[in-house]
Enzyme design. Structure first.
Site, PDB file in Angstrom:
ATOM      1  N   VAL A  26      -4.872  62.170  28.269  1.00  0.00           N
ATOM      2  CA  VAL A  26      -5.781  61.027  28.189  1.00  0.00           C
ATOM      3  C   VAL A  26      -6.223  60.527  29.568  1.00  0.00           C
ATOM      4  O   VAL A  26      -7.197  59.775  29.671  1.00  0.00           O
ATOM      5  CB  VAL A  26      -5.111  59.882  27.392  1.00  0.00           C
ATOM      6  CG1 VAL A  26      -4.061  59.172  28.225  1.00  0.00           C
ATOM      7  CG2 VAL A  26      -6.139  58.890  26.863  1.00  0.00           C
ATOM      8  N   TYR A  27      -5.542  60.943  30.627  1.00  0.00           N
ATOM      9  CA  TYR A  27      -5.931  60.507  31.965  1.00  0.00           C
ATOM     10  C   TYR A  27      -7.280  61.136  32.327  1.00  0.00           C
ATOM     11  O   TYR A  27      -7.397  62.347  32.498  1.00  0.00           O
ATOM     12  CB  TYR A  27      -4.890  60.920  33.009  1.00  0.00           C
ATOM     13  CG  TYR A  27      -3.549  60.229  32.909  1.00  0.00           C
ATOM     14  CD1 TYR A  27      -3.332  59.173  32.041  1.00  0.00           C
ATOM     15  CD2 TYR A  27      -2.480  60.649  33.695  1.00  0.00           C
ATOM     16  CE1 TYR A  27      -2.100  58.549  31.950  1.00  0.00           C
ATOM     17  CE2 TYR A  27      -1.238  60.024  33.625  1.00  0.00           C
ATOM     18  CZ  TYR A  27      -1.063  58.975  32.739  1.00  0.00           C
ATOM     19  OH  TYR A  27       0.168  58.356  32.656  1.00  0.00           O
ATOM     20  N   SER A  28      -8.278  60.271  32.453  1.00  0.00           N
ATOM     21  CA  SER A  28      -9.643  60.716  32.782  1.00  0.00           C
ATOM     22  C   SER A  28     -10.152  61.777  31.812  1.00  0.00           C
ATOM     23  O   SER A  28     -10.884  62.695  32.193  1.00  0.00           O
ATOM     24  CB  SER A  28      -9.716  61.239  34.226  1.00  0.00           C
ATOM     25  OG  SER A  28      -9.511  60.186  35.145  1.00  0.00           O
ATOM     26  N   GLY A  29      -9.739  61.657  30.547  1.00  0.00           N
ATOM     27  CA  GLY A  29     -10.233  62.568  29.519  1.00  0.00           C
ATOM     28  C   GLY A  29      -9.939  64.026  29.789  1.00  0.00           C
ATOM     29  O   GLY A  29     -10.743  64.910  29.458  1.00  0.00           O
TER      30      GLY A  29
END
Length: 345
Positions: free
Chosen positions: A61-64
């Site tokens: 989920v970090y920066s997609g």
């Protein structure tokens, strides 16, 4: 750099790990964290490896997914020298299998992470949140499948409550599935909730704490002070509402003592705050982050020395908060200590 056993697993991890949440910089939250690209990330990895920091933590989920991609590029050609830790479970889209930890989601998320990281195995694969809609047996079966396939070496969780973690550990033991070796938790001098239930559970069950946000969501940098406005360039202007809340006076009371100890030791406030965490029970590794070399080198100075017992006691006192129910009725009564000896006093 000291290396510690991750819980009761055979995995040895550095006392400091590097958090790659600053890699990628996509979206409002992560852009405020940092926008590190592949070239700069490789330089930060170089510095980490030179200092003995070998574990790098990220999440889908970090920066997609961009954080995993940048980290994969930064460690390319030296996979055998690093431990890669990533997480899944938070929403990555609007589809029915874009969130949670069902078998379908876990297997797909693992394959996606392997592709983005440019590797064929993940050293530590963690559930980013508890999925109440999926039976724990299904979750454990899927993780067991990934371990047996050689795609995952060790498993862990993040941000679980006590009952969620204990239920999962009991099911793993009952069905002969891999037990979680790690619990990635929020823990800092301005956020000690971990100590009331999760720390005793970790000590009893042999689960190692991997600490995120050791500087209290960016509040323990030495730049946030009583009677002064929030610095103009502080990321708290944009990110404060995303993180754990801290009452101003609680923060200032801790910072006052950190200032005193900084004068005594010649160390910075972040270094002292991280060093305090490294003395706490069950802590296997503390995740440090950095947007640039200067921040990274500063945080690396948290190891190789130790606070004195007196300094630890003063920090303990300044950061102490009343125990929540059901802990407070007995925590204050020494006669009950023999029934449930506190891990932290």
């Amino acid at each position: 750099m000291e290396y510690r056993q991750l819980g009761t697993s055979g995995l040895m991890v550095p006392e400091l790990s590097f958090g790659a949440g600053t890699f990628g910089g996509r979206g409002e939250l992560f852009e405020a964290w940092g926008t590190t690209g592949a070239q700069e990330a490789r330089r930060l990895v170089d510095i980490c490896l030179d200092a003995g920091v070998t574990m790098f933590d990220t999440a889908d989920v970090y920066s997609g997914g961009a954080s995993e991609e940048v980290l994969g590029q930064a460690v390319k050609g030296r996979r055998d020298r690093v431990l890669l830790s990533t997480k899944t479970g938070l929403p990555m889209g609007d589809g029915p299998h874009d969130a949670g930890t069902s078998r379908t989601r876990l297997i797909r998320a693992c394959e996606d992470a392997l592709r983005r990281l440019g590797t064929d195995y993940i050293d530590l694969f963690q559930l980013h949140a508890f999925d109440a809609a999926t039976p724990v047996e299904e979750v454990l079966d899927a993780l067991d499948q990934l371990v047996r396939a050689g795609k995952v070496r060790h498993t862990g969780v993040s941000n679980f409550s006590g009952w969620q973690l204990m239920k999962s550990l009991a099911a793993a033991e009952r069905h002969g599935r891999p037990r979680y070796a790690a619990h990635q938790v929020y823990y800092s001098l301005v956020g000690r909730d971990y100590e009331w239930e999760l720390m005793p559970l970790a000590a009893d069950q042999g689960v190692g704490a991997v600490v995120w946000s050791p500087l209290g969501w960016g509040r323990l940098t030495g730049k946030v002070r009583r009677g002064q406005p929030l610095p103009e360039h502080s990321r708290l202007h944009r990110t404060a509402d995303y993180g754990p809340p801290v009452a101003d006076e609680d923060l200032y009371r801790v910072v006052d003592v950190l200032d005193e100890i900084a004068q005594e030791t010649g160390r910075s406030i972040p270094q002292i705050a991280i060093n305090w965490l490294l003395q706490r029970p069950t802590v296997s590794s503390v995740i440090i982050g950095a947007r640039n070399e200067e921040q990274l080198l500063q945080n690396l100075g948290a190891v190789g020395w130790a606070l004195t017992p007196d300094q630890i006691a003063r920090l303990d006192a300044a950061s102490a908060r009343p125990a929540p129910y059901p802990y407070y009725p007995y925590y204050r009564q020494e006669a009950f200590a023999r029934l449930s000896p506190p891990i932290v006093r």
